[in-house]
Design a protein around this motif. Sequence first.
Motif, short mmCIF file in Angstrom:
data_model
loop_
_atom_site.label_atom_id
_atom_site.label_comp_id
_atom_site.label_asym_id
_atom_site.label_seq_id
_atom_site.Cartn_x
_atom_site.Cartn_y
_atom_site.Cartn_z
N GLY A 249 5.48 6.74 1.79
CA GLY A 249 5.76 5.70 1.52
C GLY A 249 5.18 4.71 1.39
N SER A 250 5.62 3.37 1.96
CA SER A 250 4.61 2.81 1.91
C SER A 250 4.98 1.57 2.22
CB SER A 250 5.07 1.68 0.21
OG SER A 250 6.21 1.46 0.44
N LEU A 251 3.89 0.59 3.14
CA LEU A 251 3.86 -0.65 3.87
C LEU A 251 3.47 -2.01 3.33
CD1 LEU A 251 0.69 -0.25 4.93
CD2 LEU A 251 1.48 1.16 6.58
N HIS A 252 3.21 -2.60 3.89
CA HIS A 252 2.50 -4.30 3.65
C HIS A 252 1.23 -4.44 4.36
CE1 HIS A 252 6.27 -4.85 1.75
NE2 HIS A 252 5.36 -6.19 1.04
N ALA A 253 0.26 -4.47 4.00
CA ALA A 253 -0.76 -4.82 5.00
C ALA A 253 -1.95 -6.09 4.28
CB ALA A 253 -2.06 -3.73 5.10
N ALA A 254 -2.81 -6.48 5.28
CA ALA A 254 -3.81 -7.25 4.19
C ALA A 254 -5.41 -6.98 3.74
CB ALA A 254 -3.97 -8.73 5.93
N TYR B 14 1.09 -1.14 0.02
CA TYR B 14 -0.14 0.40 0.13
C TYR B 14 0.80 1.04 -0.21
CZ TYR B 14 -4.27 -2.90 1.23
OH TYR B 14 -5.29 -3.35 1.11
N GLU B 15 0.53 2.35 -0.58
CA GLU B 15 1.20 3.62 -0.35
C GLU B 15 0.55 4.69 0.20
OE1 GLU B 15 3.99 3.91 -2.28
OE2 GLU B 15 3.50 2.36 -3.36
N VAL B 16 1.27 5.22 1.54
CA VAL B 16 0.78 5.96 2.11
C VAL B 16 1.10 7.22 2.18
CG1 VAL B 16 0.94 6.42 5.08
CG2 VAL B 16 1.31 3.99 3.73
N PHE B 17 -0.79 7.87 2.38
CA PHE B 17 -0.06 9.22 2.27
C PHE B 17 -1.53 10.26 3.59
CE2 PHE B 17 -0.65 7.84 -1.93
CZ PHE B 17 -0.23 8.26 -3.20
N VAL B 18 0.51 11.25 3.78
CA VAL B 18 -0.37 11.94 5.55
C VAL B 18 -0.32 12.99 4.88
CG1 VAL B 18 0.10 11.93 7.35
CG2 VAL B 18 0.75 10.27 6.58
N ARG B 19 -2.04 13.75 5.66
CA ARG B 19 -1.98 15.08 5.20
C ARG B 19 -1.03 15.79 6.82
NH1 ARG B 19 -8.24 17.32 4.95
NH2 ARG B 19 -7.08 17.83 3.00
#
Lengths: 97, 265
Positions: free
Chosen positions: A27-32, A11-16
């Motif tokens: 950044g990115s991370l792994h998730a189910a 998954y790609e992550v976007f933060v406000r």
Amino acid sequence: MSTTPHDWALYEVFVRARAGLDHKHVGSLHAADPQMALQHARDTYTRRQEGVSIWVVRSDQISASDPSDADALFSPADDKVYRHPTFYTIPEGVEGL
Amino acid sequence: MTEASSSAPLNSAGVATDDLCELLLRLGDSSLILAQRLGEWIGHAPAVEEDLALSNTALDLVGQARAFLTYAGELEGRGRDEDALAFLRDTREYRNLLLAEQPNGDFSVTLVRQCLFDLFQRELFAALSQSADQRLAQVARKALTETTYHVQYSSGWVVRLGDGTDESHRRAQQALDDLWRFTGEMFTPDAVDARLTEGGVLPSLPSLRLGWLAALDAVLRDAMLTRPTDGFFHTGGKQGHHGEGLGRLLAEMQFLQRAYPGASW
């Protein structure tokens, strides 16, 4: 579907960072699944008060331009300075432009 | 107010300072010991994201422990700060719930234990937010926001494990069955608890169990898990009677301060 981390989607992550700003890719991370991705994003990318809102999107859902097309896509804009709004005078005291 | 405590110094909420100090040790120790258990996962969790999630929860719990133990040390008046209380007390002086000290086991044991504890903390801190002791109420209000997230995280995992594969379901149910006998202690008041409840400092512990059970049952329903029948419940952690695992946990946690007294960063 197996639930071992090896099968978790990227998954790609976007933060406000603050109310009023836009979401920035961090950044990115792994998730189910998306719910776990949001929790992981919270735990991975907002540990130091970095954000007030999070978006996650599966990386394979993003359509990206091909780097080899970069010239064809972007260089035609190089010689068109008139597209930049530099010919306007900005009144004094106007902020946020 | 009972006869036994009527001659003891009272705090602003009108309860005996000794009793309040005891409660703060119990609250702080449960958070601290569970934090140490969660810390054992660092570097061993099934994914780096889970490593961070567990250690984030652990750090929240350490923060709670600091607030409770600092306050306890001040009330005690023997010059012990949070560090002295955390690192220089032996097993028998620890007041944590037995549930908090249970070994990590596999991932399902850790997450079922966490879910049982988080749901309890949420009930407890919500009630303590209205405590007659203002400082305790303030700490509880801050902790409640943390606990609200902990519940999301741990209950989410209990559902994933329970409603996952046959193997994950079997392990989650086993963890629940094994840990159930440590859940009664959370809602079993002793004389200290009773006096604090009478003074409006602590909610009635048995009354918290209704809300806890309702929330837990909702999680277990989604998780396809069966709540064990109530049987014998172990108690004694709050009075300093612990399992053998706590000694080893403290040996590791306290090693540095024991070997190098006063060492700091």
